[in-house]
Design a protein around this motif. Sequence first.
Motif, PDB file in Angstrom:
ATOM      1  N   TYR A  56      41.898  41.909  33.973  1.00  0.00           N
ATOM      2  CA  TYR A  56      40.588  41.481  33.094  1.00  0.00           C
ATOM      3  C   TYR A  56      41.194  41.269  31.815  1.00  0.00           C
ATOM      4  N   PRO A  57      41.996  39.860  31.447  1.00  0.00           N
ATOM      5  CA  PRO A  57      42.663  39.402  30.190  1.00  0.00           C
ATOM      6  C   PRO A  57      41.582  39.496  29.072  1.00  0.00           C
ATOM      7  N   SER A  58      40.451  39.372  29.342  1.00  0.00           N
ATOM      8  CA  SER A  58      39.271  39.285  28.182  1.00  0.00           C
ATOM      9  C   SER A  58      39.203  40.480  27.489  1.00  0.00           C
ATOM     10  N   GLY A  59      39.364  41.676  28.166  1.00  0.00           N
ATOM     11  CA  GLY A  59      39.358  43.004  27.460  1.00  0.00           C
ATOM     12  C   GLY A  59      37.759  43.310  27.047  1.00  0.00           C
ATOM     13  N   TYR A  60      37.765  44.253  26.153  1.00  0.00           N
ATOM     14  CA  TYR A  60      36.369  44.764  25.961  1.00  0.00           C
ATOM     15  C   TYR A  60      36.009  43.606  24.889  1.00  0.00           C
ATOM     16  N   HIS A  61      34.881  43.533  24.965  1.00  0.00           N
ATOM     17  CA  HIS A  61      34.049  42.330  24.341  1.00  0.00           C
ATOM     18  C   HIS A  61      34.045  42.738  22.600  1.00  0.00           C
ATOM     19  N   VAL A  62      34.026  43.994  22.159  1.00  0.00           N
ATOM     20  CA  VAL A  62      34.025  44.329  20.950  1.00  0.00           C
ATOM     21  C   VAL A  62      35.315  44.210  20.359  1.00  0.00           C
ATOM     22  N   LYS A  63      36.344  44.704  21.214  1.00  0.00           N
ATOM     23  CA  LYS A  63      37.552  44.666  20.924  1.00  0.00           C
ATOM     24  C   LYS A  63      38.479  43.908  21.888  1.00  0.00           C
ATOM     25  N   PRO A  64      38.750  42.636  21.876  1.00  0.00           N
ATOM     26  CA  PRO A  64      39.493  42.183  23.192  1.00  0.00           C
ATOM     27  C   PRO A  64      40.991  42.243  23.292  1.00  0.00           C
ATOM     28  N   GLU A  65      41.566  43.094  22.291  1.00  0.00           N
ATOM     29  CA  GLU A  65      42.760  43.279  22.156  1.00  0.00           C
ATOM     30  C   GLU A  65      42.805  44.732  23.045  1.00  0.00           C
ATOM     31  N   GLU A  66      41.994  45.251  23.246  1.00  0.00           N
ATOM     32  CA  GLU A  66      41.733  46.523  23.917  1.00  0.00           C
ATOM     33  C   GLU A  66      41.370  46.431  25.459  1.00  0.00           C
ATOM     34  N   PRO A  67      41.855  47.034  26.337  1.00  0.00           N
ATOM     35  CA  PRO A  67      41.519  46.822  27.885  1.00  0.00           C
ATOM     36  C   PRO A  67      40.055  47.425  27.852  1.00  0.00           C
ATOM     37  N   LEU A  68      39.422  47.000  28.938  1.00  0.00           N
ATOM     38  CA  LEU A  68      37.911  47.254  28.899  1.00  0.00           C
ATOM     39  C   LEU A  68      37.789  48.901  29.462  1.00  0.00           C
ATOM     40  N   PRO A  69      37.164  49.527  28.733  1.00  0.00           N
ATOM     41  CA  PRO A  69      37.240  51.023  29.369  1.00  0.00           C
ATOM     42  C   PRO A  69      36.144  51.302  30.288  1.00  0.00           C
ATOM     43  N   PHE A  70      36.423  52.455  31.121  1.00  0.00           N
ATOM     44  CA  PHE A  70      35.717  52.820  32.178  1.00  0.00           C
ATOM     45  C   PHE A  70      35.286  54.378  32.098  1.00  0.00           C
ATOM     46  N   ILE A  71      36.526  55.282  31.826  1.00  0.00           N
ATOM     47  CA  ILE A  71      36.170  56.630  31.786  1.00  0.00           C
ATOM     48  C   ILE A  71      37.177  57.105  30.756  1.00  0.00           C
ATOM     49  N   SER A  72      36.456  58.093  29.920  1.00  0.00           N
ATOM     50  CA  SER A  72      37.420  58.685  28.669  1.00  0.00           C
ATOM     51  C   SER A  72      37.151  60.162  29.126  1.00  0.00           C
ATOM     52  N   LEU A  73      38.130  60.942  28.661  1.00  0.00           N
ATOM     53  CA  LEU A  73      37.988  62.447  28.674  1.00  0.00           C
ATOM     54  C   LEU A  73      38.528  62.885  27.158  1.00  0.00           C
ATOM     55  N   ALA A  74      37.988  63.862  26.902  1.00  0.00           N
ATOM     56  CA  ALA A  74      38.321  64.446  25.300  1.00  0.00           C
ATOM     57  C   ALA A  74      37.826  65.801  25.189  1.00  0.00           C
ATOM     58  N   SER A  75      38.472  66.440  24.352  1.00  0.00           N
ATOM     59  CA  SER A  75      38.335  67.708  24.070  1.00  0.00           C
ATOM     60  C   SER A  75      37.547  67.738  22.599  1.00  0.00           C
ATOM     61  N   GLN A  76      36.372  67.951  22.393  1.00  0.00           N
ATOM     62  CA  GLN A  76      35.751  67.705  20.956  1.00  0.00           C
ATOM     63  C   GLN A  76      35.642  69.276  20.428  1.00  0.00           C
ATOM     64  N   LYS A  77      35.116  69.371  19.435  1.00  0.00           N
ATOM     65  CA  LYS A  77      35.205  70.662  18.781  1.00  0.00           C
ATOM     66  C   LYS A  77      34.490  71.630  19.546  1.00  0.00           C
ATOM     67  N   ASN A  78      33.146  71.450  19.968  1.00  0.00           N
ATOM     68  CA  ASN A  78      32.356  72.365  20.782  1.00  0.00           C
ATOM     69  C   ASN A  78      31.964  72.160  22.153  1.00  0.00           C
ATOM     70  N   HIS A  79      32.901  71.137  22.645  1.00  0.00           N
ATOM     71  CA  HIS A  79      32.636  70.649  24.186  1.00  0.00           C
ATOM     72  C   HIS A  79      33.760  69.864  24.628  1.00  0.00           C
ATOM     73  N   ILE A  80      33.918  69.851  26.048  1.00  0.00           N
ATOM     74  CA  ILE A  80      34.737  68.763  26.784  1.00  0.00           C
ATOM     75  C   ILE A  80      33.769  67.647  27.092  1.00  0.00           C
ATOM     76  N   ALA A  81      34.303  66.526  26.673  1.00  0.00           N
ATOM     77  CA  ALA A  81      33.527  65.315  26.858  1.00  0.00           C
ATOM     78  C   ALA A  81      33.918  64.321  28.123  1.00  0.00           C
ATOM     79  N   PHE A  82      33.203  64.073  29.135  1.00  0.00           N
ATOM     80  CA  PHE A  82      33.633  63.229  30.110  1.00  0.00           C
ATOM     81  C   PHE A  82      32.822  61.770  29.814  1.00  0.00           C
TER      82      PHE A  82
END
Length: 155
Positions: A56-82
């Motif tokens: 998908y060459p257009s990328g993320y419409h807000v930031k076309p230089e970024e690939p289109l996000p689908f899922i992200s995982l993060a460890s936040q201060k008080n939780h794990i985020a999905f």
Amino acid sequence: MKYDASSPEDYIHQLPEERQQAMEVLRKTVSDNLPEGFQETMTYDMIGYVVPHSIYPSGYHVKPEEPLPFISLASQKNHIAFYHMGIYIFPEVLTWFQEEYPKHVQTKLDMGKSCIRFKNPAVIPYNLLAELCRKISLADYLQRYEDGLRTLKKK
């Protein structure tokens, strides 16, 4: 919490010890169940699963230089985020998830528009998240995303 990581392995290695195993299992759950075509990367200082520019060459419409996000995982201060963008743009998948969640976890569902928060890593419903990962194909995700962009442009 922000981690300066160059790879998913580096990200997990930097986490507090009590979060590392849960994040490893969560990463494996997503990787093993994600439909073909999505790519694992580091995005927005998190472990991300994206539609690569090669598909998908257009990328993320807000930031076309970024690939289109689908899922992200993060460890936040008080939780794990999905983070699951499909839940945000597929109301039927959101409804399914909200109905299934209490069948797998005794605690109340804690979520925002696309973020599911787990304060206790011991109760992450990996099997349910695996099923959620399989719910939306790459083609369906791109089609719904494009439909949403057309709707935005009409407004």
